[in-house]
Every structure is written in C-alpha cells, then in structure tokens.
Design a protein around this motif. Structure first.
Motif, PDB file in Angstrom:
ATOM      1  N   ARG A  16       0.828  -1.214   0.000  1.00 18.55           N
ATOM      2  CA  ARG A  16       0.000   0.000   0.000  1.00 18.55           C
ATOM      3  C   ARG A  16       0.857   1.256   0.000  1.00 18.55           C
ATOM      4  NH1 ARG A  16      -3.071  -2.445   4.354  1.00 18.55           N
ATOM      5  NH2 ARG A  16      -4.623  -3.758   3.372  1.00 18.55           N
ATOM      6  N   ALA A  17       1.995   1.216   0.698  1.00 20.81           N
ATOM      7  CA  ALA A  17       2.870   2.384   0.802  1.00 20.81           C
ATOM      8  C   ALA A  17       3.794   2.540  -0.408  1.00 20.81           C
ATOM      9  CB  ALA A  17       3.707   2.288   2.076  1.00 20.81           C
ATOM     10  N   GLY A  18       3.877   1.531  -1.258  1.00 18.46           N
ATOM     11  CA  GLY A  18       4.765   1.586  -2.422  1.00 18.46           C
ATOM     12  C   GLY A  18       4.125   2.269  -3.617  1.00 18.46           C
ATOM     13  N   ARG A  19       4.787   2.163  -4.758  1.00 16.83           N
ATOM     14  CA  ARG A  19       4.249   2.694  -6.014  1.00 16.83           C
ATOM     15  C   ARG A  19       3.323   1.649  -6.619  1.00 16.83           C
ATOM     16  NH1 ARG A  19       8.580   5.245  -9.836  1.00 16.83           N
ATOM     17  NH2 ARG A  19       6.683   6.189 -10.611  1.00 16.83           N
ATOM     18  N   HIS A  20       2.376   2.117  -7.435  1.00 17.97           N
ATOM     19  CA  HIS A  20       1.390   1.211  -8.034  1.00 17.97           C
ATOM     20  C   HIS A  20       1.361   1.387  -9.541  1.00 17.97           C
ATOM     21  CE1 HIS A  20      -0.590   1.835  -3.878  1.00 17.97           C
ATOM     22  NE2 HIS A  20       0.305   0.887  -3.831  1.00 17.97           N
ATOM     23  N   VAL A  21       1.276   0.273 -10.226  1.00 21.54           N
ATOM     24  CA  VAL A  21       1.162   0.257 -11.679  1.00 21.54           C
ATOM     25  C   VAL A  21      -0.222  -0.275 -12.017  1.00 21.54           C
ATOM     26  CG1 VAL A  21       2.051  -0.749 -13.809  1.00 21.54           C
ATOM     27  CG2 VAL A  21       3.645  -0.044 -12.001  1.00 21.54           C
ATOM     28  N   ILE A  22      -0.984   0.524 -12.738  1.00 21.88           N
ATOM     29  CA  ILE A  22      -2.366   0.166 -13.073  1.00 21.88           C
ATOM     30  C   ILE A  22      -2.397  -0.855 -14.207  1.00 21.88           C
ATOM     31  CG2 ILE A  22      -4.607   1.071 -13.830  1.00 21.88           C
ATOM     32  CD1 ILE A  22      -3.729   2.153 -11.113  1.00 21.88           C
ATOM     33  N   ALA A  23      -3.264  -1.833 -14.052  1.00 24.68           N
ATOM     34  CA  ALA A  23      -3.522  -2.829 -15.096  1.00 24.68           C
ATOM     35  C   ALA A  23      -5.032  -3.016 -15.175  1.00 24.68           C
ATOM     36  CB  ALA A  23      -2.845  -4.151 -14.757  1.00 24.68           C
ATOM     37  N   PRO A  24      -5.535  -3.471 -16.310  1.00 27.93           N
ATOM     38  CA  PRO A  24      -6.978  -3.735 -16.402  1.00 27.93           C
ATOM     39  C   PRO A  24      -7.405  -4.751 -15.337  1.00 27.93           C
ATOM     40  CG  PRO A  24      -5.947  -3.866 -18.561  1.00 27.93           C
ATOM     41  CD  PRO A  24      -4.837  -3.763 -17.562  1.00 27.93           C
ATOM     42  N   GLU A  25      -8.587  -4.546 -14.797  1.00 27.72           N
ATOM     43  CA  GLU A  25      -9.082  -5.431 -13.746  1.00 27.72           C
ATOM     44  C   GLU A  25      -9.078  -6.896 -14.194  1.00 27.72           C
ATOM     45  OE1 GLU A  25     -12.938  -5.897 -10.807  1.00 27.72           O
ATOM     46  OE2 GLU A  25     -12.702  -4.080 -11.995  1.00 27.72           O
ATOM     47  N   ALA A  26      -9.434  -7.158 -15.443  1.00 27.98           N
ATOM     48  CA  ALA A  26      -9.476  -8.538 -15.935  1.00 27.98           C
ATOM     49  C   ALA A  26      -8.088  -9.177 -15.942  1.00 27.98           C
ATOM     50  CB  ALA A  26     -10.073  -8.584 -17.341  1.00 27.98           C
ATOM     51  N   GLU A  27      -7.038  -8.375 -16.119  1.00 25.17           N
ATOM     52  CA  GLU A  27      -5.677  -8.911 -16.122  1.00 25.17           C
ATOM     53  C   GLU A  27      -5.237  -9.338 -14.728  1.00 25.17           C
ATOM     54  OE1 GLU A  27      -1.268  -7.202 -17.149  1.00 25.17           O
ATOM     55  OE2 GLU A  27      -2.893  -6.655 -18.512  1.00 25.17           O
ATOM     56  N   LEU A  28      -5.836  -8.733 -13.712  1.00 27.84           N
ATOM     57  CA  LEU A  28      -5.460  -9.030 -12.327  1.00 27.84           C
ATOM     58  C   LEU A  28      -6.455  -9.946 -11.633  1.00 27.84           C
ATOM     59  CD1 LEU A  28      -4.252  -5.464 -11.269  1.00 27.84           C
ATOM     60  CD2 LEU A  28      -2.874  -7.397 -12.096  1.00 27.84           C
ATOM     61  N   LEU A  29      -7.286 -10.618 -12.406  1.00 27.63           N
ATOM     62  CA  LEU A  29      -8.294 -11.514 -11.847  1.00 27.63           C
ATOM     63  C   LEU A  29      -7.623 -12.655 -11.088  1.00 27.63           C
ATOM     64  CD1 LEU A  29     -11.318 -12.140 -11.666  1.00 27.63           C
ATOM     65  CD2 LEU A  29     -11.083 -13.445 -13.779  1.00 27.63           C
ATOM     66  N   ASP A  30      -8.018 -12.799  -9.832  1.00 28.43           N
ATOM     67  CA  ASP A  30      -7.488 -13.813  -8.928  1.00 28.43           C
ATOM     68  C   ASP A  30      -8.585 -14.864  -8.734  1.00 28.43           C
ATOM     69  OD1 ASP A  30      -6.348 -15.224  -6.829  1.00 28.43           O
ATOM     70  OD2 ASP A  30      -6.046 -13.487  -5.552  1.00 28.43           O
ATOM     71  N   ILE A  31      -8.270 -16.110  -9.019  1.00 23.06           N
ATOM     72  CA  ILE A  31      -9.270 -17.176  -8.945  1.00 23.06           C
ATOM     73  C   ILE A  31      -9.257 -17.801  -7.549  1.00 23.06           C
ATOM     74  CG2 ILE A  31     -10.104 -19.313 -10.001  1.00 23.06           C
ATOM     75  CD1 ILE A  31     -10.018 -16.788 -11.866  1.00 23.06           C
ATOM     76  N   ASP A  32     -10.259 -17.449  -6.740  1.00 27.45           N
ATOM     77  CA  ASP A  32     -10.370 -17.992  -5.388  1.00 27.45           C
ATOM     78  C   ASP A  32     -11.557 -18.939  -5.230  1.00 27.45           C
ATOM     79  OD1 ASP A  32      -8.142 -16.689  -4.269  1.00 27.45           O
ATOM     80  OD2 ASP A  32      -9.307 -14.856  -4.007  1.00 27.45           O
ATOM     81  N   ARG A  33     -12.623 -18.700  -5.980  1.00 30.07           N
ATOM     82  CA  ARG A  33     -13.867 -19.469  -5.859  1.00 30.07           C
ATOM     83  C   ARG A  33     -14.268 -20.021  -7.227  1.00 30.07           C
ATOM     84  NH1 ARG A  33     -14.102 -14.783  -3.042  1.00 30.07           N
ATOM     85  NH2 ARG A  33     -14.570 -14.945  -0.828  1.00 30.07           N
ATOM     86  N   PRO A  34     -15.106 -21.057  -7.253  1.00 31.92           N
ATOM     87  CA  PRO A  34     -15.574 -21.582  -8.538  1.00 31.92           C
ATOM     88  C   PRO A  34     -16.221 -20.500  -9.410  1.00 31.92           C
ATOM     89  CG  PRO A  34     -16.101 -23.132  -6.816  1.00 31.92           C
ATOM     90  CD  PRO A  34     -15.569 -21.893  -6.126  1.00 31.92           C
ATOM     91  N   GLU A  35     -16.935 -19.551  -8.787  1.00 30.16           N
ATOM     92  CA  GLU A  35     -17.579 -18.501  -9.584  1.00 30.16           C
ATOM     93  C   GLU A  35     -16.541 -17.564 -10.226  1.00 30.16           C
ATOM     94  OE1 GLU A  35     -18.483 -17.560  -5.146  1.00 30.16           O
ATOM     95  OE2 GLU A  35     -18.376 -19.341  -6.420  1.00 30.16           O
ATOM     96  N   ASP A  36     -15.344 -17.434  -9.618  1.00 32.37           N
ATOM     97  CA  ASP A  36     -14.273 -16.643 -10.241  1.00 32.37           C
ATOM     98  C   ASP A  36     -13.794 -17.326 -11.520  1.00 32.37           C
ATOM     99  OD1 ASP A  36     -14.313 -14.853  -8.075  1.00 32.37           O
ATOM    100  OD2 ASP A  36     -12.760 -15.984  -7.003  1.00 32.37           O
ATOM    101  N   LEU A  37     -13.711 -18.650 -11.474  1.00 32.13           N
ATOM    102  CA  LEU A  37     -13.298 -19.406 -12.659  1.00 32.13           C
ATOM    103  C   LEU A  37     -14.344 -19.270 -13.761  1.00 32.13           C
ATOM    104  CD1 LEU A  37     -11.272 -21.259 -14.046  1.00 32.13           C
ATOM    105  CD2 LEU A  37     -12.387 -23.208 -12.925  1.00 32.13           C
ATOM    106  N   GLU A  38     -15.608 -19.302 -13.404  1.00 25.10           N
ATOM    107  CA  GLU A  38     -16.662 -19.120 -14.404  1.00 25.10           C
ATOM    108  C   GLU A  38     -16.603 -17.716 -15.003  1.00 25.10           C
ATOM    109  OE1 GLU A  38     -18.305 -21.588 -15.735  1.00 25.10           O
ATOM    110  OE2 GLU A  38     -17.120 -22.784 -14.335  1.00 25.10           O
TER     111      GLU A  38
END
Length: 193
Positions: free
Chosen positions: A165-187
């Motif tokens: 949070r305190a570092g620098r941030h590089v923006i990427a499209p939300e779809a590129e950063l999709l994290d699969i945690d639940r079956p519905e995320d995979l769908e």
C-alpha cells in the motif's frame, strides 16, 4: 528502470484453496491447460535470474517448466509462510530483488511485469512496486533487495499488504489481475475469453 534479469520470480502456488472446494484450483482446465500454467507460460520468456515455485498441495510439475520447486509443508501458515520460503531462496541466491506473483492469476502478462520494472526509480534497492486495478493493490509485486529482509518478518495471510500500500502502483486492467479464489471466479474468467 531496472534489469529484470537481476531479479528472481517467486510464484506462489501453495494455498489451501479452501474457498474453491475440494478440487485443486490450480489444475482446473482453462483453455485446454491447467489454470496455473497460464501465468507460467505468460512469463516464460521474461529473463529472470531464477524462478521459484512455492507449492504444497498440487500435483502440477512446475519443475518441468523451469522452476525450482520449494515445498511449503505448512500451507496453514498463510501466504506469509510461502512468501518467506521464496524470499529466503532469493536472498541465498543473491539478487537485486524479487517479483512475487500468484499461480491463480492466469491473465497476468509479461508486459505488465516489464511495466513494474519500468516504474522503479534509481537502482531499485528499496523499491516496492505493486499492481493495481485503480482501486485496490494486488500482486504481482516487485521488491528491491533491501526490502526482502522485511518480507521475512511477515505473518499469516496479511502478506506484504502494508508495504505494498505504501509503495508505487502500476495500473492494469481489472481482468488482467483476476485472482481465482472461488468456482464462480473461474466461471467469470471463462466468460471473459
């Protein structure tokens, strides 16, 4: 900007997948191959100094894909335990820093990793550069060598969030950063194709 070939890649693949159910989410089919191998393929031409995969409960063979496999015998220790295993290996090897990525983020691109490297000022010794969708920070994240010892002090699933949070941030499209945690995320991922 730093030379990415002085950095190691730490791929975290040791989660318990509790929110996904009984199946190994990393082995789930996505476009004809295991979910985890999408980020592996995307980053295979990035010339990292070394590649470490921190694994626990997966049968996937990261070793055959060019990774040194580090076994996390206690995935219950949370993400911090996996981060510490990878960071210890990076420090022992000697490197300018580490890029930490997640095996369950199949849409991360090599271009994004290079954008993280491009965001580093100076020699990168104290760098903390994380990804963001413009609202929340997330992996992948890049840490300079001077920041690696602090990662060895982490505990639980909080990981390096405060540092990120305190570092620098590089923006990427939300779809590129999709994290699969639940079956519905995979769908949701499958619907994005």
């Amino acid at each position: 900007m730093i030379a990415i070939d002085d950095y190691v890649l730490i791929l975290l693949a040791a989660g318990r997948s509790e929110r996904f159910g009984d199946a190994d989410k990393l082995q789930q089919d996505f476009l004809g191959k295991p979910l985890a191998f999408h980020v592996v393929t995307a980053l295979e031409d990035v010339p990292f100094k070394a590649r470490f995969a921190v694994c626990s409960n997966t049968a996937l063979d990261f070793g055959s894909r060019g990774y040194t496999v580090l076994h996390n015998a206690d995935p219950g220790d949370g993400m911090a335990g996996s981060v510490k295993l990878g960071v210890r290996a990076a420090i022992e090897l000697g490197c300018a820093g580490a890029v930490i990525a997640l095996a369950d983020m199949p849409r991360v691109t090599a271009s994004h990793i290079y954008r993280l490297a491009d965001a580093v000022d100076g020699d990168g010794e104290n760098a903390v550069i994380a990804s963001s969708n413009g609202v929340q920070t997330s992996p992948p994240a890049l840490f300079g060598a001077a920041r690696l010892p602090a990662l060895l002090e982490l505990a639980g699933d909080e990981g390096a969030r405060a540092m990120v949070r305190a570092g620098r941030h590089v923006i990427a499209p939300e779809a590129e950063l999709l994290d699969i945690d639940r079956p519905e995320d995979l769908e949701r991922l499958r619907a994005l194709r």
